[in-house]
Write a protein that holds these residues in place. Structure first.
Motif, mmCIF file in Angstrom:
data_model
loop_
_atom_site.group_PDB
_atom_site.id
_atom_site.type_symbol
_atom_site.label_atom_id
_atom_site.label_comp_id
_atom_site.label_asym_id
_atom_site.label_seq_id
_atom_site.Cartn_x
_atom_site.Cartn_y
_atom_site.Cartn_z
ATOM 1 N N ASN A 1 32.599 45.126 45.802
ATOM 2 C CA ASN A 1 33.793 43.943 45.742
ATOM 3 C C ASN A 1 35.318 43.835 44.801
ATOM 4 O OD1 ASN A 1 31.199 42.127 46.034
ATOM 5 N ND2 ASN A 1 32.638 41.366 47.470
ATOM 6 N N ARG A 2 36.634 44.171 45.528
ATOM 7 C CA ARG A 2 38.390 44.289 44.486
ATOM 8 C C ARG A 2 38.909 43.026 45.338
ATOM 9 N NH1 ARG A 2 42.304 49.628 43.536
ATOM 10 N NH2 ARG A 2 40.213 49.190 41.586
ATOM 11 N N TRP A 3 39.004 42.262 43.877
ATOM 12 C CA TRP A 3 40.262 41.757 44.169
ATOM 13 C C TRP A 3 40.752 42.043 44.282
ATOM 14 C CZ3 TRP A 3 41.280 37.240 40.046
ATOM 15 C CH2 TRP A 3 41.708 36.167 40.994
ATOM 16 N N ASP A 4 41.822 41.697 45.229
ATOM 17 C CA ASP A 4 42.998 42.866 45.116
ATOM 18 C C ASP A 4 43.856 41.612 45.124
ATOM 19 O OD1 ASP A 4 43.685 45.725 46.134
ATOM 20 O OD2 ASP A 4 42.357 44.898 47.786
ATOM 21 N N ASN A 5 45.027 41.221 44.363
ATOM 22 C CA ASN A 5 46.546 40.005 43.855
ATOM 23 C C ASN A 5 47.776 39.971 43.186
ATOM 24 O OD1 ASN A 5 46.788 37.409 43.958
ATOM 25 N ND2 ASN A 5 46.164 37.221 41.406
ATOM 26 N N ALA A 6 47.517 41.744 43.970
ATOM 27 C CA ALA A 6 49.646 42.605 43.660
ATOM 28 C C ALA A 6 49.574 41.429 44.228
ATOM 29 C CB ALA A 6 49.422 43.756 43.332
ATOM 30 N N ALA A 7 50.981 40.938 43.826
ATOM 31 C CA ALA A 7 52.139 39.996 44.007
ATOM 32 C C ALA A 7 51.233 38.847 45.022
ATOM 33 C CB ALA A 7 53.014 41.008 44.917
ATOM 34 N N GLY A 8 50.667 38.414 44.473
ATOM 35 C CA GLY A 8 49.960 37.147 45.301
ATOM 36 C C GLY A 8 49.292 37.406 46.775
ATOM 37 N N VAL A 9 49.266 39.016 46.983
ATOM 38 C CA VAL A 9 48.772 38.547 48.136
ATOM 39 C C VAL A 9 47.036 38.351 48.259
ATOM 40 C CG1 VAL A 9 47.127 40.802 49.349
ATOM 41 C CG2 VAL A 9 49.372 40.974 48.137
ATOM 42 N N ASP A 10 46.210 37.943 47.270
ATOM 43 C CA ASP A 10 44.792 37.663 46.811
ATOM 44 C C ASP A 10 43.912 37.428 48.067
ATOM 45 O OD1 ASP A 10 43.765 35.574 45.615
ATOM 46 O OD2 ASP A 10 44.140 33.355 46.573
ATOM 47 N N ARG A 11 43.617 38.802 48.261
ATOM 48 C CA ARG A 11 42.076 39.435 48.909
ATOM 49 C C ARG A 11 41.019 39.632 48.138
ATOM 50 N NH1 ARG A 11 45.706 41.052 54.563
ATOM 51 N NH2 ARG A 11 47.102 39.096 54.423
ATOM 52 N N GLN A 12 39.789 39.506 48.432
ATOM 53 C CA GLN A 12 38.395 39.757 48.106
ATOM 54 C C GLN A 12 37.632 40.604 49.105
ATOM 55 O OE1 GLN A 12 35.194 38.904 48.576
ATOM 56 N NE2 GLN A 12 34.569 38.863 46.174
ATOM 57 N N SER A 13 38.006 41.909 48.861
ATOM 58 C CA SER A 13 37.315 42.864 50.411
ATOM 59 C C SER A 13 36.184 43.940 49.781
ATOM 60 C CB SER A 13 38.434 43.405 50.981
ATOM 61 O OG SER A 13 39.078 43.992 50.554
ATOM 62 N N LEU A 14 36.450 44.674 50.176
ATOM 63 C CA LEU A 14 35.132 45.656 49.662
ATOM 64 C C LEU A 14 35.722 47.222 49.708
ATOM 65 C CD1 LEU A 14 31.944 44.695 51.896
ATOM 66 C CD2 LEU A 14 32.866 43.758 49.941
ATOM 67 N N TYR A 15 35.328 47.783 48.551
ATOM 68 C CA TYR A 15 35.935 49.006 48.645
ATOM 69 C C TYR A 15 34.749 50.097 48.077
ATOM 70 C CZ TYR A 15 40.630 47.891 48.068
ATOM 71 O OH TYR A 15 42.353 46.807 48.344
ATOM 72 N N THR A 16 35.200 50.979 48.274
ATOM 73 C CA THR A 16 34.448 52.711 48.005
ATOM 74 C C THR A 16 35.334 53.418 47.066
ATOM 75 O OG1 THR A 16 34.106 53.849 49.899
ATOM 76 C CG2 THR A 16 32.577 52.498 49.361
ATOM 77 N N ILE A 17 33.447 54.122 46.344
ATOM 78 C CA ILE A 17 34.798 55.399 44.774
ATOM 79 C C ILE A 17 33.015 55.778 44.653
ATOM 80 C CG2 ILE A 17 34.249 53.769 43.006
ATOM 81 C CD1 ILE A 17 36.476 54.252 42.053
ATOM 82 N N LYS A 18 33.735 56.621 44.194
ATOM 83 C CA LYS A 18 33.129 58.182 43.862
ATOM 84 C C LYS A 18 33.007 57.704 41.701
ATOM 85 C CE LYS A 18 34.268 61.886 46.590
ATOM 86 N NZ LYS A 18 34.341 63.715 46.517
ATOM 87 N N PRO A 19 31.207 57.948 41.767
ATOM 88 C CA PRO A 19 30.579 57.630 40.703
ATOM 89 C C PRO A 19 31.765 57.881 39.738
ATOM 90 C CG PRO A 19 28.966 58.162 41.948
ATOM 91 C CD PRO A 19 30.481 58.457 42.446
#
Length: 871
Positions: free
Chosen positions: A237-255
């Protein structure tokens, strides 16, 4: 411990009524045919305040501590199986436990636990959340990070096992980010989230013994609940909140932290009941490849939501059409009756957590509470009726979450652990073996990634063309790339600006005045890492400092942003090369950064090999498919960022036409203070920054003497900004500032922590008139919505009359709009200084560049909290 069965048996259960029957399940017989694996669960007290009201449970508050929990193991998933509290002997007093997870072999249980509160101890000295490990074979329970000093560096939650035995978890310790603060001559601290409320939790990896802790994600808000997918990537889960965007969605990443990519749901935030805001909480891959999430309100007191399966393989958003239109295709509720997620009465109750069985069935271990009401007449607790009346006629009772085996296909559920009033089973897991995910090894410097880039601690950002918008060529890239058809002056996109987030400390580290953020806190504080030219085809390839949250902007030849601001924090690991096709608007639902769904590039690059691009320098011979930026990197070497806005025409073939004029907008040309150091002015490196403060760097522009004198010293003209834009003239006589704009350095009546000029530029201000030698705000009579004049009335609505018997008009101050808009390009301020403008030539190009970039990054009053005044 007895041996486990090699072949799991299917559990056959009789159908339950769901929300309508007894929540205890007391009338149902225990199923004798059950998977013979242990389960673990958390039993806790309901979180209530001193007045007995349930506390909110927010997905944005991972550090919250709710004492009164215990971790329990049953050796079989049956109601009659023996319970063992494995945390009972660890602490004396009320502790907290959460975020259960297991190893793929089912032999190890990992979780977060926090010790009880200490009396008469400040908050920053209280115990922290730590990662704990329980081994079923040895029955050993231990804290993973054993040394107290290291364990208490931050709050550690949400652990999961990587395929190689290491542990990935979310933590506020921000280990790499804190180390980089020392390089900036700042104390080490954990930066607050974008909304400046709490320390940001980001992803870290450590060895199984708690050693070699490394930060791998660099968000400015929370990255939570990592889980390893079958392909080896980490979903979270990533909380994107830059500049007040305020969205919580799913991301992936390598270890190792490379290849950060959006995965699902950025534009699907309102998929709750009646299109309410809902969070995709605690994601986990199901055996069939779908993603199981608890879809719930981000903040609430129900502690639960719906069971939702996401088809993240085929979809990146919930709906078939942008803007939440069309069919719901990306996700679906798998509850076998109706569950609401907006805090209203939920017919089928709510789910606090779910864990899939890995035995080939459609069963899950769930924490579930039926729908209950408080009967108005008797104040007794009752199950919700099958037909719910209008909201408000029933009073929702406290939840009663028990542990159940839930078969979402068969439509059955079986109670395993019954909760008592005032407590809940908040989550549970099965300790059964499952297929180990694929192993993605960390890259080796000099083998998998460029060792020089790793040594320099930079990565490379490679953009095929900024004129590629969602796979569409918006300008005619072929034409722009041909110097015979388009001059540099005619190309809209000239430079890429890279900025970084500034870490904001909490009050215990630094208590500074909030006015330092300026007109609004949404932008936080930002530093400029530098610029790089955008090549004629719109391509960019440039080295960017690694391990920091960065954002990019496309700017014109004057340094003004021409596309909307980037509202997602990017990151590069040392040696990483991040490639993207182009740009997109913030509301675009075309997938970006996810390679398995990426659209074909709108720019194919060089059409053939061993020849130059059309009408370019013959020596710059391309390889098929290369962009212009990639060609330069191959021949000249990888480009780095520059602190100045610099352009040299490398491309135009002089046999075709004359080369385009150079551009140099350099801080060294400023006659006022530079926003960077002398060392960086001479030699811009990856650790250089432009840090702009209003009083230090912008106000001096208004006060810089711009007098023109003749040989005798007589002032012929005075273009000093404050010579006209101030409330007194050279003789000290009060006047109305020119154009109603006061650029003086007096304290502002709007906020005495700001200079008057700052407020005049960025905040609506009163129109002033000179009345008997005094500057006085202009007044007008207020009118209603129909344009009728408004008069003063008493509490009964009767007109109040003056001494002459006339109604008294209601007067309001006449205001003038702020001179500066949200961006430099949209501000009427800058055209005044252009050719043909009323103030053409008054400000130098380097000054206008400074003003434009300061405005574009947020017009903050300070961009370093340690330079701001104390609160």
């Amino acid at each position: 411990m007895k041996s486990l069965r090699a072949v799991p048996l299917l559990l056959l259960v009789a159908a339950c009524s769901g929300g309508g029957g007894k929540s205890s399940g007391g009338e149902q017989a225990e199923d004798p045919v059950v998977v013979d694996y242990p389960i673990a669960f958390v039993r806790r007290q309901l979180n209530k305040d001193d007045e007995g009201v349930l506390e909110q449970d927010s997905v944005f508050q991972p550090q919250d501590f709710f004492p009164g929990a215990e971790l329990v193991i049953k050796d079989r998933a049956t109601a009659s199986a023996k319970e063992t509290v494995i945390t009972a002997d660890i602490f004396t007093g009320d502790y907290d436990v959460k975020d259960l997870n297991t190893s793929a072999d089912g032999q190890r249980l990992i979780f977060a636990m926090r010790a009880p509160e200490l009396e008469n101890v400040d908050d920053d000295e209280q115990p922290t959340w730590n990662i704990w490990l329980y081994d079923l074979e040895t029955e050993e329970l231990k804290r993973v990070i054993e040394p107290d000093l290291i364990a208490e560096e931050g709050q550690d939650v949400a652990p999961a096992f990587l395929p190689d035995g290491r542990i990935i978890f979310s933590s506020s310790r921000q280990r790499r980010a804190r180390a980089l603060l020392l390089d900036d001559n700042k104390p080490q601290f954990s930066a607050l989230t974008d909304n400046q409320d709490d320390p940001a939790f980001v992803l870290h990896v450590m060895e199984a013994d708690g050693s070699d802790i490394r930060q791998i994600s660099f968000n400015q808000s929370h990255d939570l609940y990592p889980t390893v997918l079958n392909n080896g990537r980490v979903l979270f889960n990533r909380w994107d909140n830059a500049a007040g965007v305020d969205r919580q969605s799913l991301y992936t990443i390598k270890p190792d932290g490379s290849d950060l990519a959006f995965h699902y749901g950025y534009h699907s935030q309102e998929t709750g009941t009646d299109n309410s805001n809902a969070a995709f909480s605690r994601p986990r891959e199901m055996p069939d490849g779908r993603l199981l999430v608890n879809l719930r309100s981000p903040s609430g007191i129900s502690y639960g939501g719906d069971l939702v399966a996401i088809d993240g393989i085929n979809y990146s958003e919930a709906y078939s059409e942008p803007g939440g239109e069309g069919e719901l295709v990306g996700q679906a509720s798998i509850s076998f009756a109706e569950v609401t997620t907006n805090g209203t009465l939920s017919p089928h109750g709510t789910f606090a957590a779910a864990w899939p069985f890995y035995d080939g069935t459609s069963r899950m271990l769930v924490s579930w509470s039926e729908c209950r009401i408080v009967e108005e007449e008797t104040e007794l607790l009752r199950p919700c009726p099958e037909e719910l009346p209008e909201e408000g006629d029933l009073v929702l009772a406290d939840p009663l979450y028990g542990l159940w085996i839930y078969d979402y296909v068969a439509g059955t559920q079986l109670p395993i652990v019954v909760a008592e009033e005032g407590e809940m089973i908040s989550e549970g897991v099965t300790l059964e073996p499952r297929t180990e995910p694929a192993y993605i090894p960390d890259p080796i410097a000099g083998v998998d990634v460029d060792g020089d880039l790793v040594q320099e601690s930079v990565g490379i950002l490679d953009i095929r063309s900024v004129y590629d918008f969602d796979g569409e060529d918006i300008v005619g890239i072929d034409t722009l790339a041909d110097p015979a058809l388009t001059s540099a002056e005619e190309r809209p996109a000239r430079f890429l600006r890279v900025v970084k987030a500034v870490a904001i400390p909490d009050d215990d580290v630094l208590d500074f005045d909030g006015s330092a953020f300026g007109r609004n806190r949404r932008q936080g504080m930002r530093e400029i890492l530098g610029y790089t030219p955008i090549q004629p085809d719109g391509s960019v390839r440039v080295k960017i400092p690694a391990d920091i949250p960065v954002a990019i902007s496309v700017v014109d030849a004057e340094g003004k942003r021409i596309f909307e601001q980037h509202n997602n924090w990017l990151q590069l690991r040392p040696g990483e090369v991040r490639s993207c096709n182009g740009c997109h608007s913030s509301e675009s639902e075309i997938v970006h950064g996810r390679t398995d769904m990426q659209l074909a590039s709108a720019w194919s690059g060089a059409p053939t090999s061993a020849v130059p691009f059309a009408n370019t320098e013959p020596a710059l011979q391309a390889e098929m498919g290369e962009t212009m930026a990639q060609l330069l990197a191959r021949i000249v070497g990888e480009a780095g960022l520059s602190g100045d806005i610099l352009f040299t025409d490398f491309w135009t073939d002089p046999a075709v036409r004359a080369k385009d004029a150079n551009i140099s907008l350099a801080y060294a040309d400023l006659l006022t203070s530079s926003p960077t150091t002398l060392t960086c002015l001479d030699n811009w490196k990856s650790d250089c920054r432009s840090v702009i403060h209003y009083e230090q760097h912008i106000q001096p522009v208004w006060e810089l003497s711009r007098q023109v004198v003749d040989d005798a010293g007589t002032v012929i003209s005075d273009n000093t900004c404050t010579a006209c834009h101030s409330p007194v003239d050279a003789a000290g006589v009060t006047r109305v500032p020119a154009a109603q704009l006061d650029l003086s350095a007096s304290a502002s009546p709007v906020n005495d922590a700001w200079l008057t000029s700052y407020a005049e530029l960025l905040v609506d201000s009163p129109v002033l008139d000179l009345v008997e030698g005094v500057l006085t705000p202009r007044l007008r009579q207020e009118t209603d919505n129909q344009g009728n004049p408004v008069f003063e009335t008493d509490e009964d609505g009767n007109l109040i009359l003056d001494a002459n018997g006339d109604p008294i008009p209601v007067m309001v101050i006449v205001s003038t709009s702020a001179i500066l808009a949200e961006s430099a390009l949209d501000s009427a301020f800058f055209p005044v200084f252009s050719n043909g403008g009323a103030h053409a030539g008054y400000l130098q190009p380097a000054e206008l560049r400074l003003l434009a970039e300061w405005l574009d990054i947020g017009a903050q009053y300070y961009n370093d909290p340690f330079a701001a005044p104390a609160d």
